[in-house]
Design an enzyme around this catalytic site. Structure first.
Site, PDB file in Angstrom:
ATOM      1  N   ASP A   1       0.825  -1.217   0.000  1.00  0.00           N
ATOM      2  CA  ASP A   1       0.000   0.000   0.000  1.00  0.00           C
ATOM      3  C   ASP A   1       0.855   1.261   0.000  1.00  0.00           C
ATOM      4  O   ASP A   1       0.599   2.198   0.766  1.00  0.00           O
ATOM      5  CB  ASP A   1      -0.955   0.006   1.204  1.00  0.00           C
ATOM      6  CG  ASP A   1      -1.835  -1.226   1.264  1.00  0.00           C
ATOM      7  OD1 ASP A   1      -2.096  -1.814   0.201  1.00  0.00           O
ATOM      8  OD2 ASP A   1      -2.250  -1.612   2.370  1.00  0.00           O
TER       9      ASP A   1
ATOM     10  N   ASP B   1      -0.455  -4.331  -3.814  1.00  0.00           N
ATOM     11  CA  ASP B   1      -1.472  -3.264  -3.899  1.00  0.00           C
ATOM     12  C   ASP B   1      -0.841  -1.896  -3.703  1.00  0.00           C
ATOM     13  O   ASP B   1      -1.373  -1.051  -2.979  1.00  0.00           O
ATOM     14  CB  ASP B   1      -2.560  -3.496  -2.849  1.00  0.00           C
ATOM     15  CG  ASP B   1      -3.187  -4.882  -2.928  1.00  0.00           C
ATOM     16  OD1 ASP B   1      -3.243  -5.441  -4.035  1.00  0.00           O
ATOM     17  OD2 ASP B   1      -3.610  -5.404  -1.882  1.00  0.00           O
TER      18      ASP B   1
END
Length: 337
Positions: free
Chosen positions: A157, A178
């Site tokens: 992230d 991600d």
């Protein structure tokens, strides 16, 4: 004799008032108040957060916080009531903002942008926590934020592209899982996306939740590399939307391209498109059936600046400066506070 703590309070209050009243109504974006941050003590402040804190609430003047080279170990927040701030270094490889935190995705970022009309130039923004948990380097939770020539680094992230309209130009973005996620409407132009995943980590996890939402991630003329294998994205939201156009994809990109994160229902709702991409990882013959190889007509809306409001809010860097130290020096009877 007035106690020193009262004198200091008078300095802070009066200088902030002068800053606000003298410059808050300016609309000349070619000129900026310049606040210098220098760890060596030759600037207005030694810490980035201290420079941000002196900007008054509801500021409407162009404020450039110039950060001299160095590694600044601090967690930095640009509050929602302090728009029109630019953080700038001269070279991203030598001007580094770094922190190590993990866990809560909203609280762990190294740099959090909560104010509109923010700009960052030539900075490294990193979270050094590493693998094993959410570790955001940059959180952007406001409209009209732009990043130029920045390096943004973490593992999981890396960028929480949370909400608002954003523009990333010529940035290097690195992560494994991600590492560009959130529900913003963003254009990434000529950015280098580098996956450090050792096994099929996703580059994007876009979080669009409604078919009527205008959000999504668009990558134009980018470059994708990786140390092993990676995927272009997986749906964090049911209506996740990501488009890669005219992007080089190295062999790190798996032939399937996309993953459904174990939710096959998203096959009919997510929008994952590719247009005129090239390189060994760009072959669409092995792509999942629910992604799209876009035609010229289908790609056209994604090749403009429309998703970020036309880009009318993007401004060139200022060319004229009023030094913050000079403002303070001339504020009261010619005496520097």
């Amino acid at each position: 004799m007035i106690p020193i703590y009262i004198l200091l309070l008078m300095v802070i209050v009066s200088s902030s008032f002068l800053f606000a009243t003298s410059f808050a109504v300016s609309t000349d974006w070619s000129t900026a108040i310049r606040i210098k941050v220098d760890q060596s003590g030759y600037g207005d402040y030694k810490k980035i957060q201290d420079a941000i804190d002196v900007v008054p609430s509801n500021n409407s003047y162009n404020v450039l916080i110039w950060i001299e080279q160095g590694t600044y170990i601090e967690k930095v927040v640009v509050p929602a009531d302090k728009p029109f701030i630019t953080l700038s270094g001269s070279n991203s490889s030598t001007t580094i903002i770094t922190w190590s935190d993990h866990g809560n995705i909203m609280e762990c970022p190294t740099l959090s942008i909560l104010a509109t009309d923010f700009v960052a130039r030539n900075l490294t923004i990193q979270n050094t926590y590493g693998a094993g948990d959410t570790a955001v380097a940059l959180k952007v939770s406001a409209d009209r934020a732009a990043f130029y020539g920045c390096r943004i680094l973490s593992y999981q992230d890396t960028i929480l592209d949370d909400k608002g309209m954003h523009y990333y130009s010529s940035c290097y973005i690195e992560g494994a899982t991600d590492f560009i996620c959130g529900d913003a409407a963003s254009i990434f132009k000529k950015c280098h996306l580098h996956s450090t995943s050792e096994r099929a980590g996703a580059i994007t996890a876009q979080c669009r939740k409604s078919p009527f939402s205008s959000t999504g991630f668009i990558f134009l003329g980018c470059n994708i590399t990786g140390v092993d294998t990676c995927l272009l994205g997986r749906p964090w939201g049911n209506y996740s939307r990501v488009v890669f156009a005219k992007t080089f994809m190295s062999s790190a990109v798996l032939s399937q391209g996309w993953d459904d994160w174990g939710h096959p229902s998203t096959h009919s709702t997510a929008y994952y498109g590719e247009y005129q991409c090239y390189g060994p990882g760009a072959a669409t013959s092995g792509r999942v059936e629910w992604s799209q190889n876009l035609s010229n007509k289908e790609a056209k809306p994604f090749l403009t600046m429309d998703i970020i409001g036309g880009g009318a809010w993007l401004k060139p860097p200022p060319t004229h400066f009023e030094n913050f130290s000079s403002i303070i020096y001339n504020s009261v009877d010619g005496n520097k506070y």
